[in-house]
Design a protein around this motif. Structure first.
Motif, mmCIF file in Angstrom:
data_model
loop_
_atom_site.group_PDB
_atom_site.id
_atom_site.type_symbol
_atom_site.label_atom_id
_atom_site.label_comp_id
_atom_site.label_asym_id
_atom_site.label_seq_id
_atom_site.Cartn_x
_atom_site.Cartn_y
_atom_site.Cartn_z
ATOM 1 N N UNK A 5 -122.014 16.286 88.783
ATOM 2 C CA UNK A 5 -122.874 16.447 87.618
ATOM 3 C C UNK A 5 -122.172 16.105 86.295
ATOM 4 N N UNK A 6 -120.901 15.738 86.361
ATOM 5 C CA UNK A 6 -120.160 15.410 85.146
ATOM 6 C C UNK A 6 -120.504 14.001 84.650
ATOM 7 N N UNK A 7 -121.111 13.930 83.470
ATOM 8 C CA UNK A 7 -121.436 12.622 82.884
ATOM 9 C C UNK A 7 -120.171 11.831 82.591
ATOM 10 N N UNK A 8 -119.116 12.528 82.212
ATOM 11 C CA UNK A 8 -117.850 11.856 81.907
ATOM 12 C C UNK A 8 -117.287 11.167 83.157
ATOM 13 N N UNK A 9 -117.324 11.873 84.285
ATOM 14 C CA UNK A 9 -116.830 11.289 85.541
ATOM 15 C C UNK A 9 -117.745 10.145 85.969
ATOM 16 N N UNK A 10 -119.043 10.320 85.821
ATOM 17 C CA UNK A 10 -119.982 9.238 86.164
ATOM 18 C C UNK A 10 -119.683 7.985 85.350
ATOM 19 N N UNK A 11 -119.393 8.167 84.057
ATOM 20 C CA UNK A 11 -119.072 7.020 83.211
ATOM 21 C C UNK A 11 -117.770 6.349 83.664
ATOM 22 N N UNK A 12 -116.776 7.153 84.020
ATOM 23 C CA UNK A 12 -115.499 6.591 84.475
ATOM 24 C C UNK A 12 -115.677 5.780 85.751
ATOM 25 N N UNK A 13 -116.512 6.272 86.661
ATOM 26 C CA UNK A 13 -116.705 5.617 87.956
ATOM 27 C C UNK A 13 -117.410 4.271 87.824
ATOM 28 N N UNK A 14 -118.014 3.993 86.684
ATOM 29 C CA UNK A 14 -118.674 2.704 86.469
ATOM 30 C C UNK A 14 -117.671 1.572 86.269
ATOM 31 N N UNK A 15 -116.416 1.903 86.004
ATOM 32 C CA UNK A 15 -115.365 0.910 85.802
ATOM 33 C C UNK A 15 -115.045 0.208 87.128
ATOM 34 N N UNK A 16 -115.228 -1.119 87.163
ATOM 35 C CA UNK A 16 -115.039 -1.866 88.412
ATOM 36 C C UNK A 16 -113.606 -1.810 88.926
ATOM 37 N N UNK A 17 -112.641 -1.808 88.023
ATOM 38 C CA UNK A 17 -111.240 -1.717 88.444
ATOM 39 C C UNK A 17 -110.992 -0.377 89.135
ATOM 40 N N UNK A 18 -111.540 0.694 88.579
ATOM 41 C CA UNK A 18 -111.411 2.017 89.177
ATOM 42 C C UNK A 18 -112.113 2.060 90.535
#
Length: 134
Positions: A80-93
């Motif tokens: 439910x963390x929006x911050x983690x969701x945003x981070x996971x959108x990074x293709x390199x990650x």
């Protein structure tokens, strides 16, 4: 670049993608077969792959130290963390996480990933989410 195979029948060349989960399929019959089980948004699937690993026989994965398995509330906090969701959108990650998940030596792959700033930030955010007082 050639076409991908149908992810339902794994035989024919795919012509279509499911609008929900982006799985590729070749025909109406394969689409109907795919929809027999409700699917999820593609982003949700990518996030879940980080946390959940299932086998073909639906047995839970072997865990050396049961105390290290995240509890349901911790998983919900991460999901439910929006911050983690945003981070996971990074293709390199995403690539780093995929490489860890698919590796025959995941610990070594994790060590390599920790050298990347984006992965370190991701790991720190997850840790602060599952153990807020750490």
């Amino acid at each position: 670049m050639g076409q991908k195979k149908c992810q339902v029948c794994e035989d024919a060349q795919s012509k279509y993608k499911c609008p929900t989960c982006l799985i590729t399929y070749c025909s109406l019959a394969c689409f109907k077969k795919h929809k027999e089980v409700p699917c999820q948004k593609a982003e949700s699937l990518k996030e879940e792959k980080v946390y959940l690993r299932t086998t073909n026989d639906n047995q839970p994965p072997h865990v050396d130290e049961p105390s290290e398995v995240l509890q349901e509330l911790q998983l919900q906090s991460v999901a439910s963390s929006n911050e983690i969701r945003d981070l996971v959108k990074n293709e390199k990650l995403q690539t780093l996480i995929y490489n860890i998940d698919c590796s025959v030596d995941p610990e070594n792959e994790l060590d390599k990933a920790m050298e990347e700033e984006s992965f370190r930030q991701f790991a720190e955010k997850i840790l602060s989410t599952i153990v807020p007082d750490a």
